[in-house]
Design a protein around this motif. Sequence first.
Motif, PDB file in Angstrom:
ATOM      1  N   ARG A   1      -6.036   8.728  17.942  1.00  8.42           N
ATOM      2  CA  ARG A   1      -6.909   9.369  16.941  1.00  8.42           C
ATOM      3  C   ARG A   1      -7.382   8.345  15.918  1.00  8.42           C
ATOM      4  NH1 ARG A   1      -2.953  13.529  17.218  1.00  8.42           N
ATOM      5  NH2 ARG A   1      -1.932  12.754  15.329  1.00  8.42           N
TER       6      ARG A   1
ATOM      7  N   ARG B   1       5.087   6.210  10.466  1.00 12.53           N
ATOM      8  CA  ARG B   1       4.446   5.820   9.201  1.00 12.53           C
ATOM      9  C   ARG B   1       4.593   6.943   8.163  1.00 12.53           C
ATOM     10  NH1 ARG B   1       2.447   0.872   7.366  1.00 12.53           N
ATOM     11  NH2 ARG B   1       0.479   1.109   6.293  1.00 12.53           N
TER      12      ARG B   1
ATOM     13  N   ARG C   1       1.674   6.959  -6.621  1.00 14.86           N
ATOM     14  CA  ARG C   1       0.628   7.956  -6.907  1.00 14.86           C
ATOM     15  C   ARG C   1       1.119   9.362  -6.580  1.00 14.86           C
ATOM     16  NH1 ARG C   1      -4.487   7.380  -7.903  1.00 14.86           N
ATOM     17  NH2 ARG C   1      -5.290   5.292  -8.208  1.00 14.86           N
ATOM     18  N   ASN C   2       1.736   9.495  -5.426  1.00 14.00           N
ATOM     19  CA  ASN C   2       2.231  10.813  -5.028  1.00 14.00           C
ATOM     20  C   ASN C   2       3.288  11.319  -5.993  1.00 14.00           C
ATOM     21  OD1 ASN C   2       0.595  11.289  -2.822  1.00 14.00           O
ATOM     22  ND2 ASN C   2       1.925  10.154  -1.438  1.00 14.00           N
TER      23      ASN C   2
ATOM     24  N   ALA D   1      -1.399   9.757  17.887  1.00 11.04           N
ATOM     25  CA  ALA D   1      -1.815   9.388  16.527  1.00 11.04           C
ATOM     26  C   ALA D   1      -2.604   8.081  16.550  1.00 11.04           C
ATOM     27  CB  ALA D   1      -0.586   9.254  15.636  1.00 11.04           C
TER      28      ALA D   1
ATOM     29  N   ILE E   1      -3.245  13.689   7.175  1.00  5.52           N
ATOM     30  CA  ILE E   1      -2.975  12.262   7.418  1.00  5.52           C
ATOM     31  C   ILE E   1      -2.526  12.020   8.855  1.00  5.52           C
ATOM     32  CG2 ILE E   1      -2.576  11.633   4.999  1.00  5.52           C
ATOM     33  CD1 ILE E   1       0.411  11.604   5.568  1.00  5.52           C
TER      34      ILE E   1
ATOM     35  N   TYR F   1      -8.230   5.681   2.137  1.00  5.21           N
ATOM     36  CA  TYR F   1      -6.911   6.120   2.610  1.00  5.21           C
ATOM     37  C   TYR F   1      -6.645   5.822   4.095  1.00  5.21           C
ATOM     38  CZ  TYR F   1      -2.751   9.118   1.930  1.00  5.21           C
ATOM     39  OH  TYR F   1      -1.477   9.605   1.811  1.00  5.21           O
TER      40      TYR F   1
ATOM     41  N   LEU G   1      -5.938   2.198   4.617  1.00  9.58           N
ATOM     42  CA  LEU G   1      -4.630   1.757   4.114  1.00  9.58           C
ATOM     43  C   LEU G   1      -3.526   2.144   5.075  1.00  9.58           C
ATOM     44  CD1 LEU G   1      -4.823   2.716   0.327  1.00  9.58           C
ATOM     45  CD2 LEU G   1      -5.151   0.479   1.345  1.00  9.58           C
ATOM     46  N   LEU G   2      -3.647   3.346   5.641  1.00 11.04           N
ATOM     47  CA  LEU G   2      -2.564   3.853   6.480  1.00 11.04           C
ATOM     48  C   LEU G   2      -2.649   3.398   7.928  1.00 11.04           C
ATOM     49  CD1 LEU G   2      -2.252   7.517   5.194  1.00 11.04           C
ATOM     50  CD2 LEU G   2      -0.584   5.711   4.940  1.00 11.04           C
ATOM     51  N   ILE G   3      -3.850   3.162   8.393  1.00 16.10           N
ATOM     52  CA  ILE G   3      -3.987   2.929   9.833  1.00 16.10           C
ATOM     53  C   ILE G   3      -4.418   1.513  10.169  1.00 16.10           C
ATOM     54  CG2 ILE G   3      -5.126   3.747  11.941  1.00 16.10           C
ATOM     55  CD1 ILE G   3      -5.659   6.353  10.174  1.00 16.10           C
TER      56      ILE G   3
ATOM     57  N   MET H   1       6.428   6.710   4.680  1.00 17.45           N
ATOM     58  CA  MET H   1       5.738   7.099   3.433  1.00 17.45           C
ATOM     59  C   MET H   1       6.640   7.937   2.542  1.00 17.45           C
ATOM     60  SD  MET H   1       1.913   8.396   4.248  1.00 17.45           S
ATOM     61  CE  MET H   1       1.697   9.220   2.694  1.00 17.45           C
TER      62      MET H   1
ATOM     63  N   ILE I   1       0.869   4.151  -2.774  1.00 11.59           N
ATOM     64  CA  ILE I   1       0.662   5.563  -2.435  1.00 11.59           C
ATOM     65  C   ILE I   1       1.858   6.389  -2.909  1.00 11.59           C
ATOM     66  CG2 ILE I   1       0.478   7.193  -0.496  1.00 11.59           C
ATOM     67  CD1 ILE I   1      -1.109   4.959   0.976  1.00 11.59           C
TER      68      ILE I   1
ATOM     69  N   THR J   1      -2.368   8.744  11.397  1.00  7.21           N
ATOM     70  CA  THR J   1      -1.141   8.139  10.882  1.00  7.21           C
ATOM     71  C   THR J   1       0.008   8.473  11.832  1.00  7.21           C
ATOM     72  OG1 THR J   1      -2.021   8.630   8.707  1.00  7.21           O
ATOM     73  CG2 THR J   1       0.241   7.844   8.799  1.00  7.21           C
TER      74      THR J   1
ATOM     75  N   VAL K   1      -5.115  13.822  -5.578  1.00  5.15           N
ATOM     76  CA  VAL K   1      -4.760  12.809  -6.597  1.00  5.15           C
ATOM     77  C   VAL K   1      -5.520  11.500  -6.398  1.00  5.15           C
ATOM     78  CG1 VAL K   1      -2.462  13.649  -7.154  1.00  5.15           C
ATOM     79  CG2 VAL K   1      -2.765  12.082  -5.244  1.00  5.15           C
ATOM     80  N   LEU K   2      -6.281  11.429  -5.332  1.00  5.54           N
ATOM     81  CA  LEU K   2      -7.034  10.191  -5.086  1.00  5.54           C
ATOM     82  C   LEU K   2      -8.498  10.393  -5.448  1.00  5.54           C
ATOM     83  CD1 LEU K   2      -5.575   9.102  -1.613  1.00  5.54           C
ATOM     84  CD2 LEU K   2      -4.782   8.492  -3.889  1.00  5.54           C
TER      85      LEU K   2
ATOM     86  N   ILE L   1      -7.599  14.350  -0.576  1.00  2.00           N
ATOM     87  CA  ILE L   1      -6.309  14.292  -1.275  1.00  2.00           C
ATOM     88  C   ILE L   1      -6.566  14.356  -2.779  1.00  2.00           C
ATOM     89  CG2 ILE L   1      -4.265  12.850  -1.654  1.00  2.00           C
ATOM     90  CD1 ILE L   1      -4.767  12.096   1.408  1.00  2.00           C
TER      91      ILE L   1
ATOM     92  N   ASN M   1       0.828  -1.206   0.000  1.00  3.16           N
ATOM     93  CA  ASN M   1       0.000   0.000   0.000  1.00  3.16           C
ATOM     94  C   ASN M   1       0.858   1.250   0.000  1.00  3.16           C
ATOM     95  OD1 ASN M   1      -2.362  -1.433   0.003  1.00  3.16           O
ATOM     96  ND2 ASN M   1      -2.518  -1.481   2.227  1.00  3.16           N
ATOM     97  N   LEU M   2       1.923   1.205   0.783  1.00  2.00           N
ATOM     98  CA  LEU M   2       2.823   2.367   0.849  1.00  2.00           C
ATOM     99  C   LEU M   2       3.477   2.627  -0.506  1.00  2.00           C
ATOM    100  CD1 LEU M   2       4.653   2.113   4.290  1.00  2.00           C
ATOM    101  CD2 LEU M   2       3.056   3.862   3.558  1.00  2.00           C
TER     102      LEU M   2
END
Lengths: 410, 231
Positions: free
Chosen positions: B83, A320, A10-11, B80, A311, B108, B111-113, A324, A7, A316, B99-100, B97, A3-4
């Motif tokens: 949260r 992380r 994409r970034n 974090a 994020i 998102y 995926l991250l958390i 990223m 991402i 996050t 670009v998404l 975001i 996933n990273l």
Amino acid sequence: MINLIKIAVRNLFRYKRRTILTSSLIAFGVVLVIVFGGLAISFKTQMVGVITNTALGDLQVHKKGYVESIDNLPLNISLSDSEYADVERSLKAMPEIAAYSPRIKFGAMISNYVQTSNIRLTAIYPELESNTLPDLIKRIKSDIGDKKNFLKQGEILVPENLMKGLSLKVGDEIVLIATNKDGSVNGIPVRIAAMMENVLGPSGKDGYIHIADAMSLLRMEKPEIIEVAIKLKQFDQLGKVHENLKKALSQQPTQKEVHTWEQLSPFASIARIVDLLILVVKFILISIVLVSVLNIMTMSVYERISEIGTIAAIGTRPSRILTMFLMEGFTMGLLSNFIGVLVGVGVLLLMDTTSINFTFGQMNVTLAPDIPYSEILLTTVIVMLVSIFASLQPAYKASRMEPVDALGHV
Amino acid sequence: MSLIKLENVKKIYQTGEIPVTALNEISFTIERQTFVSFIGPSGSGKSTILNLIGSLDKPTSGNVIVDNVNVATLDRSNAAMFRGSTIGFVFQNFNLIPVLSVYENVEYPLLLIKQIPVSERRERIHSLLEKVGMIDYRNKYPNQISGGQKQRVAIARALVTNPKIVLADEPTANLDHKTAFKVITIMHEMQKTFGTTFIFSTHDPKIVGEAEIIYTLEDGAIVNQEIKQKG
């Protein structure tokens, strides 16, 4: 992790033009290293091959002190019959050694009965020499018939310069005059069997005669061997064999010295310069990657402060966020390196099919660069590590941002 | 036990050499599954309260207890994680975001958390996008949808991790009144559907009608508390 990476890709492609430009720059650096590395390694390999297969051999054994006085070609620093037998025994005991050739080297005068010049002679057993220096016969410019026994007793191979300077031709009879180690002068007539070119260029005055003729000229009862040239089965075992042979010979009653071709040839310095140039090109690559990735990642962090706040706010962890951004730099390096390797290998393959010819000394060399796999691997590792290193500061900055401040950034 | 409890919370910002008191010894509690609004003019302390509850900021003094955790004592990493597991955010500027796609923006945080199976993830996102009326726009990008639609996506994103609390700081500030009312209605519906505690701030008194509890703030202090009957 996947996933990273997704991402990160994409970034990176948010700003296509910028990413493509930076990638191209890094890829160009990679191409430079691979193509230059391929050519330089090919050049070095070819030249080392020419030198070791036509003149020096991979290793040489002398009696202790000979190489220090090599310019004088001293006849008194030689291996006696029993000493040479000891050396032979050691050589035969080492399976890595493919062949060896004993030689007597000395200075002499060559005369066509009208003019006289000096010559540096190497007396050999042709078959042993041919086994040890398989490309020696390529330097012979006349038809020699039996390639294993290219030099018979009573014959001489004369270097091109002397042939021209003394107006000699193949089949002519000349006289060799030399002083033996006791100081008495002797001369013998010999017939020119062939003309040979010198690997080191037009200044060379190296000729070859049979060892039996040298014994006669120098009034030796038994061959007093000056040097033994050695050919290895595998060239990359040079260092190991050198050490082992030194150890083996050191256990013998009289002292001998073993030198690699690098210690005997001035080309070793050129080879080192080539290595240094490859290193310089690698430093250029490191600089390109460092500056490019640092620049793009710093811009990326500053442009996305509010997003970093978002994020971070949604949960996050700082580690992380750090990962990223590191992953973004790493992906940038990976993609650029991949493109660079593809283009670089393509260029080398193209060069390989077209074959580049050039002359070195009086030798024609065909440069057919191989794909330098170890260089590609090393370049990949360098690009990856430098990409991560360059991303470290911007990534750390991103991970340390206070979400509440980052969210308020406009 | 209250879900949120603020005890004598004071927050002072240092603006250059001048200290500015954003919150002045305020105390209140918020129960689970309620729909709460903080109303007041700019600078009254609404955002500061939400930031403190959301563990985005720390109080100068006092305690901020959220779901039995004193969030003022959490370090960055634990804050974090807290949260990510407990709180969802909806921002004034939507903060999608760019670009998404709509779908990916909601995905998102997962995926991250949170590591959850792909099928469950897909199901959860689809369900949420349906509930906020954005399922047909799932492949659109933020620049292809309106402000109200963006805020609906932001609500879905805030809910996707199944938080206990959703904090929405001025979620309607960039929307026209009609759209703002729709967004608040959706938030209220989500609160009823998922039993999540929704807390939003606004300076617009017209849109607080949906709220069950309304705190009015002035100069960093609660000047009025209005509790409506549920139902």
